[in-house]
Design a protein around this motif. Sequence first.
Motif, PDB file in Angstrom:
ATOM      1  N   SER A  52       1.464  -9.914   9.159  1.00 41.16           N
ATOM      2  CA  SER A  52       0.835  -9.755  10.540  1.00 41.16           C
ATOM      3  C   SER A  52       1.167  -8.287  11.250  1.00 41.16           C
ATOM      4  O   SER A  52       1.326  -7.640  10.552  1.00 41.16           O
ATOM      5  CB  SER A  52       1.699 -11.013  11.806  1.00 41.16           C
ATOM      6  N   THR A  93      -0.959  -5.230   2.831  1.00 40.44           N
ATOM      7  CA  THR A  93      -2.345  -5.175   2.079  1.00 40.44           C
ATOM      8  C   THR A  93      -2.473  -7.248   1.967  1.00 40.44           C
ATOM      9  O   THR A  93      -2.254  -7.281   1.349  1.00 40.44           O
ATOM     10  CB  THR A  93      -2.596  -4.527   1.381  1.00 40.44           C
ATOM     11  N   SER A 145      -5.165  -4.674   6.744  1.00 39.88           N
ATOM     12  CA  SER A 145      -4.218  -4.432   5.838  1.00 39.88           C
ATOM     13  C   SER A 145      -3.042  -4.896   7.559  1.00 39.88           C
ATOM     14  O   SER A 145      -3.522  -4.861   8.940  1.00 39.88           O
ATOM     15  CB  SER A 145      -4.134  -2.418   7.090  1.00 39.88           C
ATOM     16  N   HIS A 146      -2.091  -5.148   7.527  1.00 37.30           N
ATOM     17  CA  HIS A 146      -0.831  -6.051   8.269  1.00 37.30           C
ATOM     18  C   HIS A 146       0.120  -4.443   8.094  1.00 37.30           C
ATOM     19  O   HIS A 146       0.984  -4.033   7.096  1.00 37.30           O
ATOM     20  CB  HIS A 146      -0.506  -6.961   7.976  1.00 37.30           C
ATOM     21  N   GLN A 147       0.768  -4.414   9.271  1.00 36.30           N
ATOM     22  CA  GLN A 147       2.530  -3.734   9.269  1.00 36.30           C
ATOM     23  C   GLN A 147       3.732  -4.530   9.343  1.00 36.30           C
ATOM     24  O   GLN A 147       4.733  -3.814   8.518  1.00 36.30           O
ATOM     25  CB  GLN A 147       2.337  -3.452  10.397  1.00 36.30           C
ATOM     26  N   ARG A 148       3.290  -6.034   8.539  1.00 33.51           N
ATOM     27  CA  ARG A 148       4.645  -6.996   8.275  1.00 33.51           C
ATOM     28  C   ARG A 148       4.993  -8.058   7.847  1.00 33.51           C
ATOM     29  O   ARG A 148       3.720  -8.686   7.906  1.00 33.51           O
ATOM     30  CB  ARG A 148       5.379  -7.508   9.545  1.00 33.51           C
ATOM     31  N   THR A 187       8.475  -4.891   6.145  1.00 29.10           N
ATOM     32  CA  THR A 187       7.842  -3.783   7.006  1.00 29.10           C
ATOM     33  C   THR A 187       7.357  -2.777   6.652  1.00 29.10           C
ATOM     34  O   THR A 187       7.874  -1.891   5.490  1.00 29.10           O
ATOM     35  CB  THR A 187       9.085  -3.290   8.286  1.00 29.10           C
ATOM     36  N   GLY A 188       6.380  -2.587   6.924  1.00 32.04           N
ATOM     37  CA  GLY A 188       5.644  -0.634   5.802  1.00 32.04           C
ATOM     38  C   GLY A 188       4.021  -1.446   6.308  1.00 32.04           C
ATOM     39  O   GLY A 188       3.767  -2.749   6.411  1.00 32.04           O
ATOM     40  N   ALA A 189       3.331  -0.680   5.288  1.00 32.32           N
ATOM     41  CA  ALA A 189       1.612  -0.933   5.015  1.00 32.32           C
ATOM     42  C   ALA A 189       2.045  -2.082   3.887  1.00 32.32           C
ATOM     43  O   ALA A 189       1.843  -2.421   2.961  1.00 32.32           O
ATOM     44  CB  ALA A 189       1.450   0.276   4.939  1.00 32.32           C
ATOM     45  N   ASP A 222       9.368   0.273   4.553  1.00 23.82           N
ATOM     46  CA  ASP A 222      10.131   0.665   5.536  1.00 23.82           C
ATOM     47  C   ASP A 222      11.296   0.578   5.439  1.00 23.82           C
ATOM     48  O   ASP A 222      12.323   0.716   5.502  1.00 23.82           O
ATOM     49  CB  ASP A 222       9.276   1.202   6.832  1.00 23.82           C
ATOM     50  N   THR A 272       0.287  -1.441  -0.170  1.00 16.80           N
ATOM     51  CA  THR A 272      -0.111  -0.159   0.116  1.00 16.80           C
ATOM     52  C   THR A 272       1.054   1.252   0.127  1.00 16.80           C
ATOM     53  O   THR A 272       0.487   2.225   0.371  1.00 16.80           O
ATOM     54  CB  THR A 272      -0.667   0.096   1.635  1.00 16.80           C
TER      55      THR A 272
END
Length: 395
Positions: A395, A366, A374-377, A362-364, A346, A342
């Motif tokens: 996750s 989907t 949405s997840h961050q990893r 790592t970052g946004a 990062d 998305t």
Amino acid sequence: MLVSVGLAVTLGAGLLQGTIAQAAPGMCDRDPRNPVAQMCATTAANMYGSFTAFIFPSVSHSTSSAGNAYNATRVFTDDANMSTSYEAGLEVGWGSPTGATTYRAYWVDYTGGYNYHPIGDFVNSPDGRQHNFMSLPHCDGCRSTDIFYDFNFAGTTKDGVNAASHHVVTGWDFSSSSYNDIAFTRTTNRIQWLNGNLTWERFSPAEVKTRAPNGDCSIGSHPAYCWRFDTSVTQDGAGSVAAWEVTKSPVLAAKAVAAKSLPQNDTSASKVDQNRLQACIDHDASRCMDTVPGLRDCVQQRLVCNEAAASTPTARTRTAALTAEGAHTAALDFLAARKALTGDADSVSVQESAADLTVTVTGAVTEFTGDRRSHQRAELKFDRASHALLSVHMS
């Protein structure tokens, strides 16, 4: 109602204690977050497994933009918020990794995050044969599920919230920036569910709902969001739901695909009559556990039961092992092709072992099937020797 004596012998009688409960509203009672053509079924009784069969359709894309379509059956084992489930089906993608339409079976475990598992390698055309996806209890009294593709064991879900479900959804889900560019010939998803008496049942018309929202084709609208589905629910002679049929009108004519020839050997190493198995799959795969010699015992032992559908090593030539740089590129390309990034990542790191490489983004990110949560990893694992993607965890 289709009685499966062989299944009862395979699984034992431990499921008979399932409780009757009032099911919560199903998925078709909710607004879709993306273009879908789905049939949702809700039962008051517990469902302990599912069986879906369909012929992979010819899918076309009118532009070179990446677009993905998923024909899947998803079983929800958490009735409270429908966040815990598993899914199995066909992914049809464009542009990755060969710059053409690709087909690949897969399954997803939504327990403890988002866990995507490819089944075998991708192919560039459907084979014209009927394929099936089956889920069965992993063991008596536990809360995990075994997934089978064409009667071959594919994997086991994590320990879920419940051992059974009241909700299942089958049909198509799109991920694309131009939905009108994806088109496919008619698909007929034949679905059944496993009750507490270890019997395969079809749903009644009162237990199903459908959703297939039309896109915006009004004057002045963006053409990328104009689409139409042709859908129908078909019934058998007893009035039960036999199938969910969906067609999306093609932009380009689909190419004809030659059918795959039957294997000539009479029995496999697992003592399953392969010719009778293929004939049964083409006629009514839900009866194969009882009518094909050796299949019931083979499934019970989680062996390779269907030789024609067994996963084989990739045919693409690999001159060298996958490098960290190659895994880095492959991971970002895979996520980007499925609209799962998305934004800019990062950070990206690669952890290596003797057998595989794991890329952590790592970052946004989907999910690229289901509800696009949405997840961050994201962690993508690749086989070092074949370069094949082994799994994706978000996750």
